[in-house]
Design a protein around this motif. Structure first.
Motif, short mmCIF file in Angstrom:
data_model
loop_
_atom_site.label_atom_id
_atom_site.label_comp_id
_atom_site.label_asym_id
_atom_site.label_seq_id
_atom_site.Cartn_x
_atom_site.Cartn_y
_atom_site.Cartn_z
N ALA A 1 0.83 -1.21 0.00
CA ALA A 1 0.00 0.00 0.00
C ALA A 1 0.87 1.27 0.00
O ALA A 1 0.67 2.17 -0.81
N GLY B 1 3.56 3.57 -0.95
CA GLY B 1 4.49 3.62 -2.08
C GLY B 1 4.63 5.04 -2.58
O GLY B 1 4.39 6.01 -1.85
N LEU B 2 4.97 5.14 -3.85
CA LEU B 2 5.09 6.47 -4.45
C LEU B 2 3.79 7.23 -4.31
O LEU B 2 3.76 8.45 -4.26
N GLY B 3 2.67 6.48 -4.27
CA GLY B 3 1.36 7.09 -4.13
C GLY B 3 1.28 7.97 -2.90
O GLY B 3 0.67 9.05 -2.92
N TYR C 1 5.10 3.38 -13.09
CA TYR C 1 5.59 3.41 -11.71
C TYR C 1 7.10 3.25 -11.68
O TYR C 1 7.82 3.91 -10.94
N PHE D 1 -5.76 3.71 -5.51
CA PHE D 1 -4.34 3.59 -5.87
C PHE D 1 -3.50 3.39 -4.62
O PHE D 1 -2.67 2.49 -4.53
N THR D 2 -3.74 4.24 -3.62
CA THR D 2 -2.87 4.21 -2.45
C THR D 2 -3.01 2.90 -1.67
O THR D 2 -2.06 2.40 -1.09
N SER E 1 -3.73 0.10 -3.06
CA SER E 1 -3.48 -0.99 -4.03
C SER E 1 -4.72 -1.85 -4.24
O SER E 1 -4.63 -3.08 -4.25
N MET F 1 -7.22 -4.18 -8.44
CA MET F 1 -6.52 -4.89 -9.51
C MET F 1 -6.06 -6.28 -9.09
O MET F 1 -5.29 -6.92 -9.81
N ALA G 1 -4.29 -7.02 -6.37
CA ALA G 1 -3.07 -7.08 -5.57
C ALA G 1 -3.38 -7.58 -4.16
O ALA G 1 -2.75 -8.52 -3.65
N1 PFF Z 1 -0.28 1.61 -3.51
C1 PFF Z 1 0.86 1.97 -4.30
C2 PFF Z 1 1.27 3.37 -3.95
O1 PFF Z 1 0.58 4.06 -3.19
O2 PFF Z 1 2.30 3.81 -4.44
C3 PFF Z 1 0.62 1.86 -5.76
C4 PFF Z 1 0.03 0.54 -6.19
C5 PFF Z 1 0.71 -0.64 -5.91
C6 PFF Z 1 -1.21 0.50 -6.78
C7 PFF Z 1 0.14 -1.84 -6.19
C8 PFF Z 1 -1.79 -0.71 -7.10
C9 PFF Z 1 -1.10 -1.87 -6.79
F1 PFF Z 1 -1.61 -3.01 -7.08
#
Ligand code: PFF
Length: 457
Positions: A25, A27-29, A111, A232-233, A235, A238, A240
């Motif tokens: 979760a 990450g760059l987000g 990413y 996104f943040t 994850s 998708m 994951a």
């Molecule tokens: N959650 C990650 C972030 O905040 O950078 C981005 C991300 C990773 C999105 C994995 C989706 C995912 F499946």
């Protein structure tokens, strides 16, 4: 509760799942994207909508994804297929898994390019490039990097190799080990940075910027962006979290762990945002810079402060770690599927998948130079052509739609008993509340946001 074990292995403890899922979760987000989105969309009101989306949509969907994964114990495509058949529904639900796997590849493709910027900046910090740099100097160093496709390709390649390396080592020796080593360091680095920003930055103004809500600054597309960023943040949407859930030992409470992961992710985003804007405001820099925000502004501040090069390097190191533990989960669903359905060895599956994402990454690399064009998205000027298009389509559309499908799947397709069984730790009222949210509130809220964004409401 599902007693079977995934053929890919499982997390060795509850703590390991928490670290791995938090690693996915955060990450760059959190540290790169959240501040610039908040900056582009006017600050406080955007942050409030984002927090509401996390609580009402994000965390409930995370629980749904993890429980679907643990119930199915396979890659998202196969899990959704077998659980839908088991529930007497159409096997086409597996298409949600397919859409997610493709979205993962696309997200990883850009990413990894941005993660490459962080590697490049780490090196520049260490070599003292930014000592007493001016605003113009910093802007031109950034512009030089992003308009140099060969250099970007080199960093992108290095990051992709790092990602493939971890994924190819499997659940225990790769994913779990990376989380175990990198996450504690990441938490430590966040705290160091916040302490640094409170002493050297303008914390009060940053706080005001992130929490003072002025709704006149928020557009319907801003609301859609906030919801997309919640997905996104965390994850979500998708597969994951679904695939990480499939490695979760039975008996671990899905509700407790998901809430904890959601809270930790939010905490890091808010702390990262506060630290970033403290430094931005203390130095009279602009908040609405877009994707270049932290890369263009923070080095100026680090360049002027005592010990700035050291802390600047720590900051970019933190970003590299955060990106790394997130990138691995972007390809894990596809890798798991290739192992299950094509009987590929993990290492080959990881290399193939990584190579496709690497190739796609060239689109992003070129969108900062040769292929750049600009367009408006709900009042925000997007300047980096295809990169922005890929980001908007995946984050604001595919992830939320995927998440909506997961909510509908857990709420309406799976038998209530199986859901109760997986959420064993969640008693009476708690379960009823979650079930109500996932069946009615989440889909309705998402529908409203979508319709408003496309102008129907
Ligand atoms: N959650 C990650 C972030 O905040 O950078 C981005 C991300 C990773 C999105 C994995 C989706 C995912 F499946």
């Amino acid at each position: 509760m599902s007693k079977r074990i995934s053929i890919h292995g499982q997390w060795s403890s509850r703590l390991m799942f928490i670290l791995a899922a938090t690693g996915a979760a955060i990450g760059l987000g959190n540290i790169w994207k959240f501040p610039y989105l908040a900056g582009e969309n006017g600050g406080g009101a955007f942050v409030l909508v984002y927090l509401l989306c996390l609580a009402l949509i994000g965390i409930p969907i995370m629980m749904a994804e993890v429980l679907i994964g643990r119930r199915g114990r396979q890659s998202p495509v196969n899990t959704l297929h077998s659980l839908s058949v088991e529930a007497g529904a159409s096997g086409s639900w597996r298409l949600v898994g397919w859409a997610g796997m493709l979205a993962g590849l696309v997200i990883l493709s850009y990413y990894s390019v941005i993660a490459g910027w962080t590697l490049a900046y780490l090196m520049r910090m260490l070599s003292g490039t930014f000592v007493r740099v001016t605003a113009e100097g910093s802007g031109s160093i950034f512009a030089q990097l992003v308009t140099d496709p060969e250099r970007l390709l080199a960093w992108h390649t290095i990051f992709m190799v790092m990602t493939i390396k971890v994924v190819s080592r499997g659940v225990t020796n790769g994913l779990e080990k990376a989380a175990k080593i990198l996450m504690p360091m990441l938490f430590f680095l966040v705290l160091v940075l916040v302490a640094y920003a409170t002493r050297n930055g303008d914390f009060a103004q940053a706080f005001n910027y992130l929490f003072y809500t002025d709704f006149s600054k928020l557009t319907p597309t801003g609301v859609l962006t906030a919801m997309g960023h919640a997905f996104f943040t965390l994850s979500l949407g998708m597969g994951a979290m679904l695939v990480y859930g499939s490695y979760l030992p039975s008996g671990v409470s899905i509700a407790q762990t998901s809430i904890l992961v959601g809270l930790l992710d939010t905490l890091v985003a808010l702390l990262g945002g506060l630290a970033t804007f403290s430094i931005v405001f203390a130095n009279g820099l602009a908040a609405g810079e877009g994707p270049g925000l932290i890369f263009q502004t923070l080095p100026i501040a680090f360049g002027q402060m005592p010990g700035g090069m050291f802390f600047g390097a720590l900051f970019f190191l933190l970003l590299v770690f955060a990106a790394w533990t997130s990138a691995i989960v972007l390809i894990e669903p596809l890798v798991a599927w290739l192992i299950e359905n094509r009987e590929m060895e993990r290492i080959r599956a990881a290399i193939w998948t990584g190579m496709v994402a690497w190739l796609l990454g060239i689109v992003t690399i070129l969108s900062f130079s040769h292929w750049s064009f600009s367009f408006h998205f709900g009042g925000v000027l997007k300047r980096h052509g295809l990169f922005d298009v890929l980001d908007i389509v995946t984050s604001s559309i595919i992830l939320p739609l995927g998440g909506l499908c997961m909510a509908l799947f857990a709420g309406w397709v799976m038998a209530r008993d199986s859901v109760v069984d997986e959420l064993g730790g969640l008693a009476g009222v708690g379960f009823k509340l979650w079930y109500f949210i996932i069946r009615f509130i989440t889909p309705a809220a998402m529908l409203l946001i979508f319709l408003r964004a496309i102008g129907v409401l």
